[in-house]
Design a protein around this motif. Structure first.
Motif, PDB file in Angstrom:
ATOM      1  N   THR A 147     -96.037  52.891 -35.704  1.00 21.45           N
ATOM      2  CA  THR A 147     -95.491  51.999 -36.727  1.00 21.45           C
ATOM      3  C   THR A 147     -96.517  50.903 -37.025  1.00 21.45           C
ATOM      4  O   THR A 147     -97.473  50.700 -36.270  1.00 21.45           O
ATOM      5  CB  THR A 147     -94.199  51.322 -36.246  1.00 21.45           C
ATOM      6  OG1 THR A 147     -94.518  50.438 -35.166  1.00 21.45           O
ATOM      7  CG2 THR A 147     -93.201  52.351 -35.777  1.00 21.45           C
ATOM      8  N   ILE A 148     -96.264  50.193 -38.097  1.00 14.02           N
ATOM      9  CA  ILE A 148     -97.179  49.121 -38.463  1.00 14.02           C
ATOM     10  C   ILE A 148     -97.189  48.035 -37.396  1.00 14.02           C
ATOM     11  O   ILE A 148     -98.232  47.445 -37.110  1.00 14.02           O
ATOM     12  CB  ILE A 148     -96.815  48.543 -39.859  1.00 14.02           C
ATOM     13  CG1 ILE A 148     -97.961  47.684 -40.389  1.00 14.02           C
ATOM     14  CG2 ILE A 148     -95.492  47.791 -39.816  1.00 14.02           C
ATOM     15  CD1 ILE A 148     -97.816  47.303 -41.844  1.00 14.02           C
ATOM     16  N   GLY A 149     -96.052  47.811 -36.780  1.00 11.25           N
ATOM     17  CA  GLY A 149     -95.967  46.812 -35.728  1.00 11.25           C
ATOM     18  C   GLY A 149     -96.786  47.205 -34.513  1.00 11.25           C
ATOM     19  O   GLY A 149     -97.426  46.363 -33.881  1.00 11.25           O
ATOM     20  N   GLN A 150     -96.765  48.491 -34.191  1.00 16.33           N
ATOM     21  CA  GLN A 150     -97.550  48.955 -33.047  1.00 16.33           C
ATOM     22  C   GLN A 150     -99.042  48.822 -33.301  1.00 16.33           C
ATOM     23  O   GLN A 150     -99.802  48.410 -32.428  1.00 16.33           O
ATOM     24  CB  GLN A 150     -97.186  50.410 -32.736  1.00 16.33           C
ATOM     25  CG  GLN A 150     -95.790  50.550 -32.142  1.00 16.33           C
ATOM     26  CD  GLN A 150     -95.314  51.989 -32.051  1.00 16.33           C
ATOM     27  OE1 GLN A 150     -95.690  52.834 -32.870  1.00 16.33           O
ATOM     28  NE2 GLN A 150     -94.472  52.272 -31.064  1.00 16.33           N
ATOM     29  N   VAL A 151     -99.437  49.176 -34.491  1.00 13.06           N
ATOM     30  CA  VAL A 151    -100.853  49.034 -34.840  1.00 13.06           C
ATOM     31  C   VAL A 151    -101.255  47.563 -34.794  1.00 13.06           C
ATOM     32  O   VAL A 151    -102.317  47.193 -34.282  1.00 13.06           O
ATOM     33  CB  VAL A 151    -101.141  49.632 -36.232  1.00 13.06           C
ATOM     34  CG1 VAL A 151    -102.568  49.357 -36.663  1.00 13.06           C
ATOM     35  CG2 VAL A 151    -100.877  51.134 -36.218  1.00 13.06           C
ATOM     36  N   ALA A 152    -100.379  46.720 -35.310  1.00 17.05           N
ATOM     37  CA  ALA A 152    -100.656  45.282 -35.311  1.00 17.05           C
ATOM     38  C   ALA A 152    -100.821  44.764 -33.887  1.00 17.05           C
ATOM     39  O   ALA A 152    -101.763  44.038 -33.581  1.00 17.05           O
ATOM     40  CB  ALA A 152     -99.521  44.542 -36.017  1.00 17.05           C
ATOM     41  N   GLU A 153     -99.926  45.200 -33.015  1.00 18.56           N
ATOM     42  CA  GLU A 153     -99.977  44.715 -31.642  1.00 18.56           C
ATOM     43  C   GLU A 153    -101.224  45.198 -30.920  1.00 18.56           C
ATOM     44  O   GLU A 153    -101.869  44.447 -30.189  1.00 18.56           O
ATOM     45  CB  GLU A 153     -98.721  45.182 -30.897  1.00 18.56           C
ATOM     46  CG  GLU A 153     -98.548  44.525 -29.540  1.00 18.56           C
ATOM     47  CD  GLU A 153     -97.399  45.146 -28.760  1.00 18.56           C
ATOM     48  OE1 GLU A 153     -97.205  44.747 -27.611  1.00 18.56           O
ATOM     49  OE2 GLU A 153     -96.710  46.047 -29.318  1.00 18.56           O
ATOM     50  N   ARG A 154    -101.574  46.450 -31.167  1.00 18.20           N
ATOM     51  CA  ARG A 154    -102.718  47.013 -30.449  1.00 18.20           C
ATOM     52  C   ARG A 154    -104.053  46.504 -30.956  1.00 18.20           C
ATOM     53  O   ARG A 154    -105.058  46.527 -30.239  1.00 18.20           O
ATOM     54  CB  ARG A 154    -102.722  48.530 -30.581  1.00 18.20           C
ATOM     55  CG  ARG A 154    -101.770  49.222 -29.614  1.00 18.20           C
ATOM     56  CD  ARG A 154    -101.608  50.652 -30.034  1.00 18.20           C
ATOM     57  NE  ARG A 154    -100.821  51.403 -29.075  1.00 18.20           N
ATOM     58  CZ  ARG A 154    -101.336  52.358 -28.298  1.00 18.20           C
ATOM     59  NH1 ARG A 154    -102.620  52.640 -28.362  1.00 18.20           N
ATOM     60  NH2 ARG A 154    -100.566  53.016 -27.476  1.00 18.20           N
ATOM     61  N   THR A 155    -104.094  46.112 -32.225  1.00 23.73           N
ATOM     62  CA  THR A 155    -105.373  45.680 -32.785  1.00 23.73           C
ATOM     63  C   THR A 155    -105.470  44.167 -32.923  1.00 23.73           C
ATOM     64  O   THR A 155    -106.565  43.629 -33.073  1.00 23.73           O
ATOM     65  CB  THR A 155    -105.568  46.274 -34.189  1.00 23.73           C
ATOM     66  OG1 THR A 155    -104.524  45.804 -35.042  1.00 23.73           O
ATOM     67  CG2 THR A 155    -105.552  47.789 -34.145  1.00 23.73           C
TER      68      THR A 155
END
Lengths: 143, 143
Positions: free
Chosen positions: A5-13
Motif C-alpha cells: 500500500t502507499i502507506g507501507q511504501v511511505a513507511e519503508r522509504t
DNA sequence: CCGCTACCTGAACGTCACATGAACTCTGAC
DNA sequence: GTCAGAGTTCATGTGACGTTCAGGTAGCGG
C-alpha cells in the motif's frame, strides 16, 4: 501479498504519501489499482523511491531524476546491475558537482588574497566561466 | 556623481532591477533616495550585490546571506579585510558541502559493490547519519 | 519645453515540490 | 456486519525567490 500500500511504501522509504502520489503524477513511479481504486506498489518501487530520495538529497530536480529513471527497463524488474549502471552515472554527477564547488571556493580564496572584489577581473564578480547565470540553488547541479 | 541608479547596479552586477528591489525589501542592500524618490546606491553596493549572487550560486538562501552580510560594518564602507573575513567563513561552508557530497558519493560506490540497494543496511536506504531528512535541494547546505 | 527612457509602487502571477483539508470510500480485524 | 483506520480525489495553501503588469513620476538630451 498483492503489493504494497502507499502507506507501507511511505513507511519503508520515509517519503510522505502525498509525495508518492505527486511522483506518480509526474511518472516517476507507477502503481496498479485494486478493484476499490487503491494503489498497490511492487516491491521494486521501494528501490525506486529510495533512489529518488537519495537523488533529491544531492539536490537534483524531479525532472532530472525522472530522466535518469527512464533509463531503467520498463518491462522487467530492474536488476542490481541496472541500478549499478545508474549509480555509476551519478558518481560522475557528484564528482562534477564537487569540482564546481571547489572551483568557487578557490576563487574566493584568491579574492581573499588580492582584496580585489570590486575589480572586473575578479572571479567573484565574473564567474561566468565557472557557473552560468541561472536561478539560485539549482545552478550547482546543472550539466 | 551622486550614486548609482538601480539600472546601473543591475547592469554592473547582472542582477535584475526587480531582484535588487526585492533584496532591498529584505534588507540585504540599502539605498538613499533622490528628491524624486528614486534609489541611489553607493559604489560599495556593487560588491554587496556581487557577493549575494555568488552566494546564491552556492545555493545559500537569502536569509543566510543576509545573516552573513549583517556581520559587515553598518557605519563605514566595508574594507577588503571585512570582506576577507566573510570569505574565510564561506570557505568553511563550501568545504563542509564538499565533504557531504563526497560521503554520499562514496556510499553510492559501496552500493555498486554490494548490489544491496534493497537492504536496510545499505547507505542509500539509510542515509540519516549523513544527511538529515529535510526538503529537497537546500539540505546540502544546511549547517 | 518636449519627449523618451528610466524609475516608482503595489498587486498579481509563476515555479517547484509538495502539505493540508474536505468529503468520501475501501480494507481488514473482530 | 461493523467500524476504525487507511486510502481516494480535488482544491487550495505554503514558502522561497522573484517577474510582470498597471498606472503613474523623474530626469535629461535636444
Amino acid at each position: 501479498m498483492s503489493g504494497l500500500t502507499i502507506g507501507q511504501v511511505a513507511e519503508r522509504t520515509g517519503a510522505a504519501t502525498s509525495a508518492l502520489r505527486y511522483w506518480e503524477d509526474l511518472g516517476l513511479i507507477a502503481s496498479v489499482r485494486t478493484t476499490g481504486n487503491q494503489r498497490r506498489y511492487e516491491r521494486a518501487t521501494i528501490r525506486r523511491v529510495s533512489f529518488i530520495r537519495a537523488a533529491q538529497r544531492v539536490g537534483l530536480s524531479l525532472e532530472e531524476i525522472g530522466a535518469a529513471l527512464s533509463t531503467l527497463p520498463d518491462a522487467r524488474t530492474p536488476t542490481a546491475s541496472d541500478w549499478a549502471r545508474l549509480s555509476r552515472a551519478w558518481r560522475g554527477r557528484l564528482d562534477e558537482q564537487i569540482r564546481r564547488i571547489e572551483k568557487l571556493r578557490d576563487q574566493l580564496d584568491s579574492c581573499i588574497g588580492c582584496g580585489c572584489l570590486s575589480l572586473r577581473t575578479c572571479a567573484l564578480n565574473n564567474p561566468s566561466d565557472v557557473l552560468a547565470d541561472h536561478g539560485p540553488g539549482a545552478v550547482l547541479l546543472e550539466p
